[in-house]
Design an enzyme around this catalytic site. Structure first.
Site, PDB file in Angstrom:
ATOM      1  N   ASP A 116       2.215  13.763 -19.105  1.00  0.00           N
ATOM      2  CA  ASP A 116       2.851  14.310 -20.315  1.00  0.00           C
ATOM      3  C   ASP A 116       4.366  14.439 -20.139  1.00  0.00           C
ATOM      4  O   ASP A 116       5.121  14.303 -21.112  1.00  0.00           O
ATOM      5  CB  ASP A 116       2.205  15.628 -20.764  1.00  0.00           C
ATOM      6  CG  ASP A 116       2.307  16.777 -19.759  1.00  0.00           C
ATOM      7  OD1 ASP A 116       1.842  17.884 -20.103  1.00  0.00           O
ATOM      8  OD2 ASP A 116       2.815  16.564 -18.643  1.00  0.00           O
ATOM      9  N   TYR A 155      20.894  16.176 -30.558  1.00  0.00           N
ATOM     10  CA  TYR A 155      20.255  17.047 -29.569  1.00  0.00           C
ATOM     11  C   TYR A 155      20.877  18.443 -29.574  1.00  0.00           C
ATOM     12  O   TYR A 155      21.395  18.940 -28.558  1.00  0.00           O
ATOM     13  CB  TYR A 155      20.337  16.426 -28.174  1.00  0.00           C
ATOM     14  CG  TYR A 155      19.317  16.955 -27.202  1.00  0.00           C
ATOM     15  CD1 TYR A 155      19.697  17.728 -26.105  1.00  0.00           C
ATOM     16  CD2 TYR A 155      17.952  16.691 -27.364  1.00  0.00           C
ATOM     17  CE1 TYR A 155      18.766  18.216 -25.202  1.00  0.00           C
ATOM     18  CE2 TYR A 155      17.018  17.165 -26.457  1.00  0.00           C
ATOM     19  CZ  TYR A 155      17.423  17.927 -25.383  1.00  0.00           C
ATOM     20  OH  TYR A 155      16.494  18.398 -24.486  1.00  0.00           O
ATOM     21  N   ASP A 164      -4.776  18.483 -22.704  1.00  0.00           N
ATOM     22  CA  ASP A 164      -4.645  19.840 -23.241  1.00  0.00           C
ATOM     23  C   ASP A 164      -3.451  19.837 -24.178  1.00  0.00           C
ATOM     24  O   ASP A 164      -2.856  18.789 -24.432  1.00  0.00           O
ATOM     25  CB  ASP A 164      -4.444  20.853 -22.103  1.00  0.00           C
ATOM     26  CG  ASP A 164      -3.298  20.468 -21.174  1.00  0.00           C
ATOM     27  OD1 ASP A 164      -3.453  20.636 -19.948  1.00  0.00           O
ATOM     28  OD2 ASP A 164      -2.250  19.974 -21.664  1.00  0.00           O
ATOM     29  N   GLU A 171      13.030  17.569 -29.395  1.00  0.00           N
ATOM     30  CA  GLU A 171      12.228  18.070 -28.265  1.00  0.00           C
ATOM     31  C   GLU A 171      10.736  18.123 -28.611  1.00  0.00           C
ATOM     32  O   GLU A 171       9.870  17.737 -27.818  1.00  0.00           O
ATOM     33  CB  GLU A 171      12.707  19.462 -27.835  1.00  0.00           C
ATOM     34  CG  GLU A 171      13.720  19.410 -26.726  1.00  0.00           C
ATOM     35  CD  GLU A 171      13.153  18.754 -25.476  1.00  0.00           C
ATOM     36  OE1 GLU A 171      12.070  19.176 -25.014  1.00  0.00           O
ATOM     37  OE2 GLU A 171      13.793  17.811 -24.969  1.00  0.00           O
ATOM     38  N   TYR A 184       3.812  22.093 -12.654  1.00  0.00           N
ATOM     39  CA  TYR A 184       4.509  23.391 -12.775  1.00  0.00           C
ATOM     40  C   TYR A 184       3.827  24.442 -11.914  1.00  0.00           C
ATOM     41  O   TYR A 184       2.595  24.519 -11.892  1.00  0.00           O
ATOM     42  CB  TYR A 184       4.470  23.807 -14.252  1.00  0.00           C
ATOM     43  CG  TYR A 184       5.290  25.012 -14.598  1.00  0.00           C
ATOM     44  CD1 TYR A 184       4.683  26.183 -15.053  1.00  0.00           C
ATOM     45  CD2 TYR A 184       6.672  24.990 -14.491  1.00  0.00           C
ATOM     46  CE1 TYR A 184       5.440  27.300 -15.385  1.00  0.00           C
ATOM     47  CE2 TYR A 184       7.442  26.104 -14.823  1.00  0.00           C
ATOM     48  CZ  TYR A 184       6.817  27.246 -15.265  1.00  0.00           C
ATOM     49  OH  TYR A 184       7.569  28.348 -15.584  1.00  0.00           O
ATOM     50  N   ASP A 242      20.853  26.765 -24.614  1.00  0.00           N
ATOM     51  CA  ASP A 242      19.880  25.648 -24.651  1.00  0.00           C
ATOM     52  C   ASP A 242      20.189  24.713 -25.815  1.00  0.00           C
ATOM     53  O   ASP A 242      19.293  24.304 -26.581  1.00  0.00           O
ATOM     54  CB  ASP A 242      18.458  26.215 -24.773  1.00  0.00           C
ATOM     55  CG  ASP A 242      17.357  25.157 -24.705  1.00  0.00           C
ATOM     56  OD1 ASP A 242      17.519  24.142 -23.997  1.00  0.00           O
ATOM     57  OD2 ASP A 242      16.325  25.363 -25.382  1.00  0.00           O
ATOM     58  N   HIS A 300      11.936  10.485 -25.777  1.00  0.00           N
ATOM     59  CA  HIS A 300      13.354  10.667 -26.095  1.00  0.00           C
ATOM     60  C   HIS A 300      14.019   9.312 -26.358  1.00  0.00           C
ATOM     61  O   HIS A 300      14.871   9.196 -27.244  1.00  0.00           O
ATOM     62  CB  HIS A 300      14.085  11.387 -24.963  1.00  0.00           C
ATOM     63  CG  HIS A 300      13.899  12.866 -24.952  1.00  0.00           C
ATOM     64  ND1 HIS A 300      14.153  13.673 -26.038  1.00  0.00           N
ATOM     65  CD2 HIS A 300      13.475  13.690 -23.965  1.00  0.00           C
ATOM     66  CE1 HIS A 300      13.909  14.937 -25.727  1.00  0.00           C
ATOM     67  NE2 HIS A 300      13.492  14.980 -24.473  1.00  0.00           N
ATOM     68  N   HIS A 310       6.935  12.459 -22.346  1.00  0.00           N
ATOM     69  CA  HIS A 310       7.954  13.289 -22.984  1.00  0.00           C
ATOM     70  C   HIS A 310       9.317  12.610 -22.859  1.00  0.00           C
ATOM     71  O   HIS A 310      10.048  12.443 -23.841  1.00  0.00           O
ATOM     72  CB  HIS A 310       7.997  14.676 -22.317  1.00  0.00           C
ATOM     73  CG  HIS A 310       9.100  15.577 -22.789  1.00  0.00           C
ATOM     74  ND1 HIS A 310       8.891  16.695 -23.544  1.00  0.00           N
ATOM     75  CD2 HIS A 310      10.441  15.515 -22.578  1.00  0.00           C
ATOM     76  CE1 HIS A 310      10.055  17.285 -23.812  1.00  0.00           C
ATOM     77  NE2 HIS A 310      11.015  16.584 -23.223  1.00  0.00           N
ATOM     78  N   GLU A 311       9.651  12.184 -21.641  1.00  0.00           N
ATOM     79  CA  GLU A 311      10.971  11.583 -21.414  1.00  0.00           C
ATOM     80  C   GLU A 311      11.111  10.263 -22.135  1.00  0.00           C
ATOM     81  O   GLU A 311      12.142   9.980 -22.750  1.00  0.00           O
ATOM     82  CB  GLU A 311      11.211  11.405 -19.910  1.00  0.00           C
ATOM     83  CG  GLU A 311      11.232  12.699 -19.114  1.00  0.00           C
ATOM     84  CD  GLU A 311      12.120  13.776 -19.712  1.00  0.00           C
ATOM     85  OE1 GLU A 311      11.864  14.951 -19.453  1.00  0.00           O
ATOM     86  OE2 GLU A 311      13.069  13.463 -20.459  1.00  0.00           O
ATOM     87  N   GLU A 364      -1.348  11.917 -23.084  1.00  0.00           N
ATOM     88  CA  GLU A 364      -2.273  12.555 -22.135  1.00  0.00           C
ATOM     89  C   GLU A 364      -3.709  12.524 -22.686  1.00  0.00           C
ATOM     90  O   GLU A 364      -4.659  12.209 -21.958  1.00  0.00           O
ATOM     91  CB  GLU A 364      -1.825  13.994 -21.908  1.00  0.00           C
ATOM     92  CG  GLU A 364      -2.499  14.757 -20.788  1.00  0.00           C
ATOM     93  CD  GLU A 364      -1.904  16.144 -20.615  1.00  0.00           C
ATOM     94  OE1 GLU A 364      -0.824  16.269 -19.990  1.00  0.00           O
ATOM     95  OE2 GLU A 364      -2.505  17.106 -21.129  1.00  0.00           O
ATOM     96  N   VAL A 421       0.878  -1.172   0.000  1.00  0.00           N
ATOM     97  CA  VAL A 421       0.000   0.000   0.000  1.00  0.00           C
ATOM     98  C   VAL A 421       0.916   1.222   0.000  1.00  0.00           C
ATOM     99  O   VAL A 421       1.736   1.395   0.927  1.00  0.00           O
ATOM    100  CB  VAL A 421      -0.929   0.026   1.236  1.00  0.00           C
ATOM    101  CG1 VAL A 421      -1.760   1.317   1.249  1.00  0.00           C
ATOM    102  CG2 VAL A 421      -1.846  -1.201   1.238  1.00  0.00           C
ATOM    103  N   HIS A 429      14.727  23.621 -26.619  1.00  0.00           N
ATOM    104  CA  HIS A 429      13.446  23.787 -25.934  1.00  0.00           C
ATOM    105  C   HIS A 429      12.769  25.080 -26.350  1.00  0.00           C
ATOM    106  O   HIS A 429      11.724  25.441 -25.806  1.00  0.00           O
ATOM    107  CB  HIS A 429      13.657  23.814 -24.417  1.00  0.00           C
ATOM    108  CG  HIS A 429      14.171  22.554 -23.829  1.00  0.00           C
ATOM    109  ND1 HIS A 429      15.507  22.375 -23.510  1.00  0.00           N
ATOM    110  CD2 HIS A 429      13.551  21.400 -23.496  1.00  0.00           C
ATOM    111  CE1 HIS A 429      15.676  21.185 -23.012  1.00  0.00           C
ATOM    112  NE2 HIS A 429      14.505  20.558 -22.979  1.00  0.00           N
TER     113      HIS A 429
HETATM  114  C1  LIG Z   1      14.501  24.919 -20.177  1.00  0.00           C
HETATM  115  C2  LIG Z   1      14.194  23.481 -19.980  1.00  0.00           C
HETATM  116  C3  LIG Z   1      13.032  22.824 -20.294  1.00  0.00           C
HETATM  117  C4  LIG Z   1      13.249  21.515 -19.946  1.00  0.00           C
HETATM  118  C5  LIG Z   1      12.313  20.379 -20.119  1.00  0.00           C
HETATM  119  O1  LIG Z   1      11.476  20.393 -20.982  1.00  0.00           O
HETATM  120  N1  LIG Z   1      12.479  19.336 -19.266  1.00  0.00           N
HETATM  121  C6  LIG Z   1      11.699  18.133 -19.449  1.00  0.00           C
HETATM  122  C7  LIG Z   1      10.398  18.175 -18.714  1.00  0.00           C
HETATM  123  F1  LIG Z   1       9.830  16.978 -18.861  1.00  0.00           F
HETATM  124  F2  LIG Z   1      10.622  18.416 -17.417  1.00  0.00           F
HETATM  125  F3  LIG Z   1       9.597  19.121 -19.219  1.00  0.00           F
HETATM  126  N2  LIG Z   1      14.469  21.388 -19.414  1.00  0.00           N
HETATM  127  O2  LIG Z   1      15.083  22.582 -19.450  1.00  0.00           O
HETATM  128 ZN   LIG Z   2      13.020  16.770 -23.549  1.00  0.00          ZN
END
Ligand SMILES: Cc1cc(C(=O)NCC(F)(F)F)no1
Ligand SMILES: [Zn+2]
Length: 317
Positions: free
Chosen positions: A139, A158, A186, A167, A194, A227, A147, A143-144, A178, A62, A232
């Site tokens: 999301d 990258y 969305d 990205e 965030y 960046d 990659h 996202h990760e 999502e 649990v 990004h």
């Molecule tokens: C500026 C910046 C944006 C990100 C970003 O997208 N991170 C991946 C997330 F999954 F946390 F969004 N990193 O540095």
């Molecule tokens: Zn990323």
């Protein structure tokens, strides 16, 4: 590691209760899901920066403690993202060959980010003001994991334009996952984890990239070295095109007829896995996406016309 496959319950980062698969033996309950590919394994970095850390072990199957939330979501959302790529695109894990999905949570101290390390997902806890634990957003996890899909297919470099496309693919599939699970869907990125004290904002907006200062037209692209050459930042150009392709709209006077999320996902998946290459730039991205849509729907299809219009709307001709 031996034991019996089990189903546990627990609370995620945002206090939502969910069930997920674990492995139970005499030691207790491990965050190990042996029902998907070669398995999903979730680890605890204990606020240090060694990865993967310690395989997550719980005493009673649990997972309702506050400290457990980041692990609950990392594990459950990795399973959902696995299911999306298997069920929607017939891709078994990120490599198409059932690769293990390894995640580490509680990485570092007040670490405001998440990343794919090249072999696993890693999630910080955030500082509680800019971010709450980053695995709390589906999301972000998708996202990760995207990659990893990119790295085992197009392998887009990258940096600069190929990095921005890299990205954007992660933002696109993060958003489509999502929507697939209807999880407060969305066209924003990271909104659920965030700035907990600020309503209505997000890490990025695909619907309007300018909300986070990113370009929504190729003529406004960033050409500096920050960046990694704006990966990004210039992702906003492709993100806006994807938003228009799925939803439709008129942008800088160019009208796009929306084709919906499913067709959009099929076109971008085929583009990513069959046509893009490590050095692809935005020009090659347009040609590749048109070709993928042509393969799927025919040269004279409404879908191909919408792909052309979406790239034209963001100044990629
Ligand atoms: C500026 C910046 C944006 C990100 C970003 O997208 N991170 C991946 C997330 F999954 F946390 F969004 N990193 O540095
Ligand atoms: Zn990323």
């Amino acid at each position: 590691l031996t034991g019996n496959d089990s189903t546990a319950t627990g609370k995620g980062v945002l206090g939502d209760t969910k069930t997920f698969n674990t492995l139970v033996n005499n030691n207790g309950s491990y965050l190990v899901d042996r029902t998907r590919g070669s398995g999903i394994f979730t680890y605890d970095a204990k606020n240090r920066t060694r990865t993967p850390g310690t395989l997550w072990l719980d005493s009673d199957n649990v997972y309702n403690a506050a400290y457990d939330g980041a692990a609950v979501d990392a594990h459950a959302y990795a399973g959902q993202t696995y299911d999306y790529f298997q069920d929607v695109h017939s891709r078994n894990s990120y490599d198409g060959n059932g690769a293990e999905l390894i995640s580490t949570v509680h990485y570092g101290r007040s670490y405001n980010n998440a990343f794919w390390s090249g072999s696993q997902m890693v999630y910080g806890d955030g500082d509680g003001t800019t971010f709450v634990p980053l695995s709390g957003a589906l999301d972000v996890i998708a996202h990760e994991l995207t990659h990893a899909v990119t790295d085992t297919s197009a392998d887009l470099i990258y940096q600069n334009e190929s990095g921005a496309i890299n990205e954007s693919m992660s933002d696109i599939f993060g958003t489509l996952v999502e929507h697939h699970f209807n999880n407060k869907p969305d066209w924003q990125v990271g909104e659920d984890i965030y700035t907990p004290n600020v309503a209505g904002d997000a890490l990025r907006s695909m619907e309007d990239p300018t909300l986070s200062g990113d370009p929504d037209h190729y003529s406004k692209r960033y050409t500096g070295t920050g960046d990694y050459g704006g990966v990004h930042i210039n992702s906003g150009i492709s993100n806006k095109a994807a938003f228009l392709l799925a939803n439709g709209g008129t942008h800088y006077g160019v009208t796009v007829a929306g084709i919906g999320n499913d067709k959009t996902g099929d076109i971008y998946y085929r583009t990513l896995t069959q046509y893009l290459t490590p050095n692809s730039n935005y020009s090659h991205f347009r040609v590749s996406t048109i070709q993928a849509a042509t393969d799927l729907f025919g040269a004279s299809s409404a879908e191909v016309a919408s792909v052309k219009a979406a790239f034209s709307a963001v100044g990629v001709n």
